[in-house]
Design a protein around this motif. Structure first.
Motif, PDB file in Angstrom:
ATOM      1  N   GLY A 208       0.810  -1.202   0.000  1.00 34.16           N
ATOM      2  CA  GLY A 208       0.000   0.000   0.000  1.00 34.16           C
ATOM      3  C   GLY A 208       0.849   1.260   0.000  1.00 34.16           C
ATOM      4  O   GLY A 208       2.013   1.258  -0.416  1.00 34.16           O
TER       5      GLY A 208
ATOM      6  N   GLY B 206      -4.663   8.100   7.097  1.00 32.73           N
ATOM      7  CA  GLY B 206      -5.102   7.017   6.229  1.00 32.73           C
ATOM      8  C   GLY B 206      -3.999   6.310   5.485  1.00 32.73           C
ATOM      9  O   GLY B 206      -4.271   5.503   4.581  1.00 32.73           O
TER      10      GLY B 206
ATOM     11  N   ASP C 228      -1.270   3.489   4.732  1.00 28.71           N
ATOM     12  CA  ASP C 228      -1.224   2.061   5.055  1.00 28.71           C
ATOM     13  C   ASP C 228      -0.101   1.760   6.031  1.00 28.71           C
ATOM     14  O   ASP C 228      -0.220   0.848   6.856  1.00 28.71           O
TER      15      ASP C 228
ATOM     16  N   VAL D 110      -3.030  10.006  -0.328  1.00 26.38           N
ATOM     17  CA  VAL D 110      -3.966   8.980   0.167  1.00 26.38           C
ATOM     18  C   VAL D 110      -5.189   8.859  -0.752  1.00 26.38           C
ATOM     19  O   VAL D 110      -5.601   7.729  -1.081  1.00 26.38           O
ATOM     20  N   PRO D 111      -5.797   9.971  -1.206  1.00 30.56           N
ATOM     21  CA  PRO D 111      -6.931   9.821  -2.137  1.00 30.56           C
ATOM     22  C   PRO D 111      -6.553   9.121  -3.437  1.00 30.56           C
ATOM     23  O   PRO D 111      -7.361   8.378  -4.014  1.00 30.56           O
TER      24      PRO D 111
ATOM     25  N   ASN E  87      -6.288   5.458  -2.652  1.00 34.05           N
ATOM     26  CA  ASN E  87      -7.640   4.905  -2.477  1.00 34.05           C
ATOM     27  C   ASN E  87      -8.318   4.686  -3.824  1.00 34.05           C
ATOM     28  O   ASN E  87      -9.015   3.680  -4.022  1.00 34.05           O
TER      29      ASN E  87
ATOM     30  N   LYS F  46      -6.896   1.557  -5.333  1.00 37.49           N
ATOM     31  CA  LYS F  46      -7.454   0.365  -4.681  1.00 37.49           C
ATOM     32  C   LYS F  46      -8.860   0.053  -5.190  1.00 37.49           C
ATOM     33  O   LYS F  46      -9.272  -1.110  -5.245  1.00 37.49           O
ATOM     34  N   GLN F  47      -9.601   1.108  -5.553  1.00 33.94           N
ATOM     35  CA  GLN F  47     -10.979   0.938  -6.035  1.00 33.94           C
ATOM     36  C   GLN F  47     -11.047   0.811  -7.556  1.00 33.94           C
ATOM     37  O   GLN F  47     -12.130   0.849  -8.141  1.00 33.94           O
TER      38      GLN F  47
END
Length: 279
Positions: free
Chosen positions: A5, A35, A37, A211-212, A215, A218-219
């Motif tokens: 991450g 946020g 990892d 972080v965004p 994320n 990851k999505q």
């Protein structure tokens, strides 16, 4: 596995040639709520090369209060010191350690192998090998990496992501470890194309910017991640111009975390920093 991450590498704030623990507390509290990892303590960005063993352990003691998983940089000019750092990291609650080929005298292939394997053999924590030719002046051969990856306690590789990272990732990910990458300007695409870890200089000071993006990756929202990453291109250019180490200290001061660069390094004066940050 902690080598996975978005892993942010914070500075270690220095004031009057000593670690400023009150400012370090503020940095830890900020990153702990960001946020990420994981957090990479005492890396190159964290001034490990400018701190003695006692100071490094004081820094680890501070990070022992973090709820976010963290790893510790244990690079040292002697194998014995690196192993002591591994044991200190374990004592203070780290979940892994990372080391590069840090040496005043350039190391030969068999010496590099001995260094990493002895650390791995004696470390109570899993080891990530960092191939960092820019700072160490040494590149780890693929033959050496194959040998290192076969050790059961060497669990990851941190390498410099290329602008087109597919060939490098194909080679590194075929070995028995997690393949992760540094160089923030290239890491978004490296992660989209299969990287397991984004070892980030920028996220250790401004995790709110990356972080965004992580994320979104990851999505599998890859277009969103790429667009947000491209918006940071001016920051990446400043990192190339001044070095990530210098720029992170400038950004830390901008955020109110007053700190100095270890002498003889000089903090850069960046006139357009507020404009680049949109503040």
């Amino acid at each position: 596995m902690v080598f996975k991450g978005l892993i942010g590498f914070p500075i270690t704030p220095i004031k009057e040639s000593k670690v400023d623990l009150p400012i370090l507390d503020k940095i830890r509290e900020h990153l702990d709520q960001s946020g990420l990892d994981a957090i990479g303590v005492l890396g190159s960005t964290g001034s490990f090369a400018y701190l003695d063993e006692n100071e490094r352990e004081r820094v680890m003691a501070c990070w022992s209060k973090a709820s976010t998983p963290w790893i510790a940089g244990v690079s040292a000019t002697t194998t014995g010191e690196a192993i002591r750092q591994c044991k200190a990291a374990n004592y203070h609650g780290a979940q892994g350690v990372i080391a590069n080929a840090f040496s005043y005298v350039p190391l030969k292939e068999n010496e590099l192998q001995r260094y990493f394997l002895e650390i791995a053999e004696h470390s109570p924590l899993p080891l990530c090998v960092y191939d960092n030719p820019v700072n160490t002046g040494q590149t780890l051969s693929f033959t050496l990496l194959e040998t290192l990856a076969s050790h059961p306690n060497i669990r990851a590789i941190k390498a410099f992501a290329q602008s087109n990272n597919e060939a490098l990732h194909s080679k590194l990910s075929a070995l028995n470890w997690q393949a992760g990458y540094a160089v923030d300007a290239n890491c978004c695409e490296a992660m989209i194309k299969g990287g397991k870890a984004w070892f980030s200089t920028l996220a250790g000071t401004m995790p709110e910017l990356l972080v965004p993006i992580m994320n979104a990756i990851k999505q599998t929202e890859y277009d969103k991640a790429r667009e947000s990453h491209q918006a940071l291109s001016q920051l990446f250019e400043l990192m190339r111009e001044h070095s990530g180490f210098r720029l992170m200290h400038a950004l830390a001061n901008h955020k109110g975390w007053q700190c100095e660069l270890p002498s003889p390094l000089i903090l850069p004066q960046i006139a357009d920093l507020e404009k680049v940050l949109g503040s």
